[in-house]
Every structure is written in structure tokens, then in C-alpha cells.
Design an enzyme around this catalytic site. Structure first.
Site, short mmCIF file in Angstrom:
data_model
loop_
_atom_site.label_atom_id
_atom_site.label_comp_id
_atom_site.label_asym_id
_atom_site.label_seq_id
_atom_site.Cartn_x
_atom_site.Cartn_y
_atom_site.Cartn_z
N GLU A 1 -8.79 -3.38 -4.97
CA GLU A 1 -7.42 -3.42 -5.52
C GLU A 1 -8.82 -4.03 -7.46
O GLU A 1 -7.66 -3.45 -8.38
CB GLU A 1 -6.61 -4.68 -5.68
CG GLU A 1 -6.13 -4.40 -3.73
CD GLU A 1 -5.38 -3.46 -3.54
OE1 GLU A 1 -5.18 -2.43 -4.50
OE2 GLU A 1 -4.39 -3.45 -2.50
N HIS B 1 -9.24 -0.71 -8.18
CA HIS B 1 -8.84 0.30 -9.09
C HIS B 1 -8.42 -0.46 -10.40
O HIS B 1 -8.06 0.64 -11.71
CB HIS B 1 -7.80 0.29 -8.32
CG HIS B 1 -7.62 0.99 -6.75
ND1 HIS B 1 -7.12 0.87 -5.51
CD2 HIS B 1 -9.04 1.76 -6.29
CE1 HIS B 1 -7.84 1.33 -4.43
NE2 HIS B 1 -8.75 1.95 -4.50
N HIS C 1 -5.77 2.72 2.75
CA HIS C 1 -5.38 0.93 3.16
C HIS C 1 -4.04 0.55 4.02
O HIS C 1 -4.14 -0.39 5.19
CB HIS C 1 -5.16 0.12 1.60
CG HIS C 1 -6.33 0.24 0.13
ND1 HIS C 1 -6.81 -0.17 -0.20
CD2 HIS C 1 -7.96 0.93 1.13
CE1 HIS C 1 -7.33 0.71 -1.12
NE2 HIS C 1 -8.69 0.43 0.33
N GLU D 1 -2.11 -3.09 -9.09
CA GLU D 1 -3.03 -3.69 -8.83
C GLU D 1 -3.31 -4.59 -8.78
O GLU D 1 -4.00 -5.33 -7.77
CB GLU D 1 -3.83 -2.18 -9.67
CG GLU D 1 -4.49 -1.11 -9.36
CD GLU D 1 -4.77 -0.84 -7.74
OE1 GLU D 1 -5.29 -1.59 -7.09
OE2 GLU D 1 -4.02 0.56 -7.46
N GLU E 1 1.15 -1.13 -0.38
CA GLU E 1 0.03 0.14 -0.07
C GLU E 1 1.01 0.80 0.27
O GLU E 1 0.68 2.35 -1.10
CB GLU E 1 -0.70 0.42 1.32
CG GLU E 1 -2.05 -1.16 1.01
CD GLU E 1 -3.39 -1.08 0.22
OE1 GLU E 1 -3.24 -0.19 -0.70
OE2 GLU E 1 -3.65 -2.36 0.23
N GLU F 1 -4.96 4.54 -1.24
CA GLU F 1 -4.43 3.68 -1.04
C GLU F 1 -3.49 3.93 0.42
O GLU F 1 -3.17 2.70 1.81
CB GLU F 1 -2.77 3.10 -1.65
CG GLU F 1 -3.52 3.66 -3.31
CD GLU F 1 -4.03 1.18 -3.10
OE1 GLU F 1 -4.16 1.00 -2.97
OE2 GLU F 1 -4.23 1.77 -4.73
FE LIG Z 1 -5.25 -0.54 -4.77
#
Ligand SMILES: [Fe+2]
Length: 189
Positions: A165, A168, A67, A135, A35, A64
Site C-alpha cells: 500500500e 502504491h 491481494h 492507499e 482490496e 489488488e
Molecule cells: Fe494498494
């Protein structure tokens, strides 16, 4: 600028003390596809990417960091009740000797994070393809981590991160198509 909201993007709960799992989770903290790398990669690429996708990189780069905060919380909760002996048995002895129970940006093998994990080629398509690959690699790592634990609460948080992910990756793929369309349109006079 950023405004900080004092809550996690998604709740993080763990059923038990599990320093071994915490060690594996460090891959998503300070690892090549983790991340921190994701946040820094996207936020840095914004300055040379076409205007149409700057907002996307800002949004995802910011997320991110949220995350990263979730992974930090997982590692903290999985290790906070562990004795030095348990940390050593989990392979975290060297970490404990250097950092006590503080987190540090290293991968699961203890290798410190490095800027060589990320790229900024300056070519928007090349950069976005790197982002898509990043990703997909992060999604795969989350899947391996989900497979490595039997803790349903931890799996729940990891599944949320895995799904983000996927989202993304899809958004970066859309950005590639937007830029390709624009590039091809410019050739027609
Ligand atoms: Fe991501």
C-alpha cells in the site's frame, strides 16, 4: 486480458484457527478501503485517465486482485477448522447462517460491499488523489490488523500487504506530479 498464475503473490500462513481475526480481516475483503474496492476503483478509472498513467492503474488494479486472493486465503485458513459454535462466538453467526463457510464481500461488521465505496470523477487529478487516500486508508487498516493479532505468520503476510500500500501510494503521488507537469506545460506557448 489477464493471465492467471496459480500461486499467491506472497505466502499466507497462519499459526492457529482464529475466526475472530478472520472477521476483522473481512474489512480488507469487502470493506470501503479493502482490496475489492481498490481493484475495481483503479481498473474502472483507466478509461478516462490520460494515457501516461493507464498502465499504472492497470498494474496496481491487477495487483489488488492478488491481494484480495491473499485476504481470502487468510480468512479461509483462519476459519476452516472452526465449529459453528466458535464462529458464532467470534461474531460470525449471521455470516454462517447465510453463507456457511463461504466467503462473501462484506466488511468486518457484515455490511455488504457497495459501489458507493468507489468513485470515478473523470478528473484525473481528483481520481488520483482519491487513489492516494484509498492507499493510505488501506495501509492504516493493515496496521490496525497487525496490532490486533499475535500470530507471527499472519503478521508477516499482513506486513507485506501494508508495504505494498505504501508503494502504491508513492506511485500514485508520482502520477499526480507527472500529470500536473504536463498540465502546466500546456499553458506555455
Ligand atoms: Fe494498494
Amino acid at each position: 486480458m489477464w493471465i492467471y498464475e496459480k500461486k499467491l503473490q506472497y505466502p499466507v500462513r497462519v499459526c492457529k484457527c482464529d475466526p475472530k481475526m478472520a472477521k476483522f480481516l473481512l474489512e480488507q475483503y469487502g470493506g470501503a478501503d479493502g482490496e475489492l474496492a481498490a481493484a475495481l476503483r483503479y481498473l474502472n478509472q483507466r478509461y478516462t485517465i490520460p494515457n501516461k498513467v493507464i498502465g499504472l492503474l492497470t498494474d496496481i488494479g491487477t495487483e489488488e486482485f492478488a491481494h484480495l486472493e491473499m485476504i481470502a486465503t487468510m480468512v479461509y485458513k483462519l476459519t476452516k477448522d472452526a465449529s459453528p459454535e466458535e464462529l458464532e462466538a467470534a461474531g460470525l453467526g449471521a455470516h454462517f447462517a447465510n453463507h456457511d463457510s463461504a466467503l462473501f464481500y462484506s466488511n468486518a461488521a457484515g455490511v455488504p460491499w457497495t459501489a458507493t465505496y468507489i468513485q470515478a470523477k473523470g478528473d484525473p487529478i481528483a481520481d488520483l488523489y482519491e487513489d492516494i487516500a484509498a492507499e493510505e486508508k488501506a495501509r492504516a487498516t493493515y496496521q490496525w490488523l497487525i496490532d490486533m493479532t499475535d500470530d507471527p505468520d499472519l503478521q508477516d503476510s499482513l506486513k507485506f500487504l501494508r508495504e505494498r500500500e505504501v508503494v502504491h501510494s508513492q506511485r500514485f503521488r508520482e502520477a499526480v506530479e507527472i500529470l500536473k507537469e504536463e498540465r502546466d506545460r500546456k499553458k506555455i506557448f
